[in-house]
Design a protein around this motif. Structure first.
Motif, PDB file in Angstrom:
ATOM      1  N   GLY A  64     -40.097-157.117  48.125  1.00  0.00           N
ATOM      2  CA  GLY A  64     -40.876-157.364  46.917  1.00  0.00           C
ATOM      3  C   GLY A  64     -41.855-156.254  46.589  1.00  0.00           C
ATOM      4  N   GLU A  65     -42.254-156.214  45.341  1.00  0.00           N
ATOM      5  CA  GLU A  65     -43.194-155.208  44.843  1.00  0.00           C
ATOM      6  C   GLU A  65     -44.539-155.298  45.566  1.00  0.00           C
ATOM      7  OE1 GLU A  65     -45.465-154.147  40.675  1.00  0.00           O
ATOM      8  OE2 GLU A  65     -43.620-155.326  40.596  1.00  0.00           O
ATOM      9  N   GLU A  66     -44.986-156.528  45.853  1.00  0.00           N
ATOM     10  CA  GLU A  66     -46.272-156.713  46.535  1.00  0.00           C
ATOM     11  C   GLU A  66     -46.255-156.095  47.928  1.00  0.00           C
ATOM     12  OE1 GLU A  66     -48.809-157.814  44.753  1.00  0.00           O
ATOM     13  OE2 GLU A  66     -47.376-158.099  43.143  1.00  0.00           O
ATOM     14  N   MET A  67     -45.137-156.283  48.638  1.00  0.00           N
ATOM     15  CA  MET A  67     -45.028-155.711  49.980  1.00  0.00           C
ATOM     16  C   MET A  67     -45.033-154.190  49.910  1.00  0.00           C
ATOM     17  SD  MET A  67     -42.288-156.539  52.936  1.00  0.00           S
ATOM     18  CE  MET A  67     -41.968-155.376  54.246  1.00  0.00           C
ATOM     19  N   GLU A  68     -44.322-153.637  48.942  1.00  0.00           N
ATOM     20  CA  GLU A  68     -44.291-152.180  48.783  1.00  0.00           C
ATOM     21  C   GLU A  68     -45.682-151.629  48.486  1.00  0.00           C
ATOM     22  OE1 GLU A  68     -41.335-151.165  45.877  1.00  0.00           O
ATOM     23  OE2 GLU A  68     -39.679-151.774  47.188  1.00  0.00           O
ATOM     24  N   LYS A  69     -46.437-152.312  47.622  1.00  0.00           N
ATOM     25  CA  LYS A  69     -47.805-151.890  47.303  1.00  0.00           C
ATOM     26  C   LYS A  69     -48.699-151.961  48.537  1.00  0.00           C
ATOM     27  CE  LYS A  69     -48.061-153.260  42.445  1.00  0.00           C
ATOM     28  NZ  LYS A  69     -48.714-154.200  41.503  1.00  0.00           N
ATOM     29  N   THR A  70     -48.553-153.047  49.285  1.00  0.00           N
ATOM     30  CA  THR A  70     -49.363-153.216  50.496  1.00  0.00           C
ATOM     31  C   THR A  70     -49.059-152.120  51.504  1.00  0.00           C
ATOM     32  OG1 THR A  70     -49.406-155.605  50.148  1.00  0.00           O
ATOM     33  CG2 THR A  70     -49.978-154.820  52.352  1.00  0.00           C
ATOM     34  N   MET A  71     -47.784-151.799  51.683  1.00  0.00           N
ATOM     35  CA  MET A  71     -47.401-150.741  52.616  1.00  0.00           C
ATOM     36  C   MET A  71     -47.965-149.389  52.172  1.00  0.00           C
ATOM     37  SD  MET A  71     -43.513-151.719  53.673  1.00  0.00           S
ATOM     38  CE  MET A  71     -43.402-150.351  54.822  1.00  0.00           C
ATOM     39  N   LYS A  72     -47.914-149.129  50.889  1.00  0.00           N
ATOM     40  CA  LYS A  72     -48.436-147.866  50.356  1.00  0.00           C
ATOM     41  C   LYS A  72     -49.939-147.751  50.635  1.00  0.00           C
ATOM     42  CE  LYS A  72     -48.573-145.086  46.171  1.00  0.00           C
ATOM     43  NZ  LYS A  72     -48.238-145.000  44.745  1.00  0.00           N
ATOM     44  N   LEU A  73     -50.661-148.843  50.413  1.00  0.00           N
ATOM     45  CA  LEU A  73     -52.106-148.833  50.664  1.00  0.00           C
ATOM     46  C   LEU A  73     -52.418-148.716  52.157  1.00  0.00           C
ATOM     47  CD1 LEU A  73     -53.263-151.469  48.051  1.00  0.00           C
ATOM     48  CD2 LEU A  73     -53.779-149.017  48.054  1.00  0.00           C
TER      49      LEU A  73
END
Length: 168
Positions: A64-73
């Motif tokens: 999911g997009e949320e997981m990708e954002k969290t990983m990036k941060l």
């Protein structure tokens, strides 16, 4: 007519990570019940999410997009070396939390933790270079007699390149 609500001036939930209560516990509100085993620093979260991503990729499960954002941060704010294993990351926290022998006021010898669980996690997240910086970033450490040692022990985990650009 719409009624405007004013800003609250008092935190009703007892949350203020810069202060402690009369028992010496950091005011984390409902989160105070979590001990070191459940508190994670950014590098641990990065590692856990990386393993989850690999598993989902192998199993052809959409990430999911949320997981990708969290990983990036997590990668953006990670201050600990990336070549450490999951066990080494966990041990980093446990080393900061280890008990040391100190002399009590009555002259007896007692064992005590050098810092609280929340403080250990924050030290690993923020990686201060001096005791002064640590106590400014984590106010509950300001009177900690072990602070110099705690900060010097962070060096073995420190990622030397700190290319954090706020705009990237």
């Amino acid at each position: 007519p719409r009624r405007r609500r004013g800003m609250a001036t008092v935190n009703p939930r007892g949350v203020d990570a810069s202060r402690t209560d009369e028992d010496g516990e950091i005011l984390l509100g409902e989160h105070r019940k979590y001990g070191a085993t459940l508190m994670r620093h950014t590098a641990e979260v990065d590692q856990i999410l990386g393993e989850l991503l690999n598993k989902r990729t192998r199993e052809n499960i959409v990430v999911g997009e949320e997981m990708e954002k969290t990983m990036k941060l997590c990668r953006k704010f990670r201050r600990i070396k990336t070549d450490l294993t999951a066990k080494e990351l966990e041990n980093a926290k446990l080393k900061l939390l280890r008990k040391v022998e100190v002399q009590a006021e009555d002259g007896s010898s007692i064992k005590m933790k050098r810092c609280r669980d929340f403080e250990a996690v924050q030290l690993l997240n923020l990686m201060p270079r001096t005791a002064d910086e640590a106590s400014n970033l984590i106010p509950t450490l300001c009177e900690n007699e072990f602070l110099e040692d705690l900060v010097s022990e962070l060096d073995i985990y420190r990622q030397m390149e700190r290319n954090m650009q706020p705009w990237s």
